[in-house]
Write a protein that holds these residues in place. Sequence first.
Motif, mmCIF file in Angstrom:
data_model
loop_
_atom_site.group_PDB
_atom_site.id
_atom_site.type_symbol
_atom_site.label_atom_id
_atom_site.label_comp_id
_atom_site.label_asym_id
_atom_site.label_seq_id
_atom_site.Cartn_x
_atom_site.Cartn_y
_atom_site.Cartn_z
ATOM 1 N N SER A 30 0.682 -1.200 0.106
ATOM 2 C CA SER A 30 0.057 -0.177 -0.027
ATOM 3 C C SER A 30 0.880 1.257 -0.027
ATOM 4 N N ARG A 31 2.118 1.216 0.646
ATOM 5 C CA ARG A 31 2.836 2.229 0.473
ATOM 6 C C ARG A 31 3.373 2.591 -0.758
ATOM 7 N N GLY A 32 3.556 1.473 -1.465
ATOM 8 C CA GLY A 32 4.130 1.744 -2.961
ATOM 9 C C GLY A 32 2.783 2.320 -3.811
ATOM 10 N N PHE A 33 1.772 1.756 -3.393
ATOM 11 C CA PHE A 33 0.711 2.469 -4.264
ATOM 12 C C PHE A 33 0.089 3.846 -4.069
ATOM 13 N N ALA A 34 0.437 4.095 -2.451
ATOM 14 C CA ALA A 34 0.520 5.515 -2.258
ATOM 15 C C ALA A 34 1.386 6.522 -2.953
ATOM 16 N N ARG A 35 2.528 6.111 -3.602
ATOM 17 C CA ARG A 35 3.379 6.835 -4.047
ATOM 18 C C ARG A 35 3.053 7.302 -5.512
ATOM 19 N N ASP A 36 2.071 6.483 -6.075
ATOM 20 C CA ASP A 36 1.683 6.947 -7.629
ATOM 21 C C ASP A 36 0.017 6.518 -7.449
ATOM 22 N N ARG A 37 -0.581 7.352 -6.704
ATOM 23 C CA ARG A 37 -2.016 7.065 -6.701
ATOM 24 C C ARG A 37 -2.639 7.265 -8.064
ATOM 25 N N ASP A 38 -2.351 7.912 -8.936
ATOM 26 C CA ASP A 38 -3.008 8.221 -10.022
ATOM 27 C C ASP A 38 -2.892 6.709 -10.880
ATOM 28 N N ARG A 39 -1.570 6.156 -11.003
ATOM 29 C CA ARG A 39 -1.627 5.093 -11.635
ATOM 30 C C ARG A 39 -2.256 3.683 -11.414
ATOM 31 N N TYR A 40 -2.284 3.913 -9.937
ATOM 32 C CA TYR A 40 -2.983 2.691 -9.118
ATOM 33 C C TYR A 40 -4.426 2.762 -9.548
ATOM 34 N N ARG A 41 -4.998 4.069 -9.239
ATOM 35 C CA ARG A 41 -6.174 3.971 -9.517
ATOM 36 C C ARG A 41 -6.665 3.734 -10.943
ATOM 37 N N TYR A 42 -6.018 4.316 -11.884
ATOM 38 C CA TYR A 42 -6.337 4.232 -13.455
ATOM 39 C C TYR A 42 -6.084 2.540 -13.540
#
Length: 183
Positions: A30-42
């Motif tokens: 989750s820490r890694g996802f938080a670093r690039d939220r836009d890409r994760y959400r997309y």
Amino acid sequence: MLDGNGRVARLITHAMLKKGIAGVEMWSVSRGFARDRDRYRYLLQCCDQPRRGDRDGRGQLSESSLVDFTRYFLETALDQVNFMSGILRTDDFSRSLLEWIRSQPDIARGDRIIEQILIYGSIERSHVPGLLGTSERTARRVVQSLTDHYLLTSDSHRAPLRLNLPLHAAQAVFPSMVPGNAM
């Protein structure tokens, strides 16, 4: 996401990783996802898109989008493992801890105990006198000193000894992770 699927997916994934991989407590995808939220959400939203033609899986949703998200997930997890390994200096941990213990006059005699615990995970109390080459009484004093400095823990006074890493030792062993003003 508004429907909560992303949070649920992260919780389930973390639980599955924790069950299957030792050391997951030390890092979080989750820490890694938080670093690039836009890409994760997309990428997560793309998983809900309908199938794109006959070559995009057999279900109603896009399999290629799920593959893209899975690849991103695994790359992010690996990135987080590498990040924490760099901070924790896992290759140097044993050496750093033993050097620090040997530099502390009150506990330096306990270096062999700690070394054995690092190798085997725990040590039976009855093995300590032989390991140190001392009497049982002296061995108890060394164990007590390590316990007083919070470096050893045990479930009872007869149970095997295990390593405990208190904050003052963590600062010495992991200087890039534990700031000097944390105490």
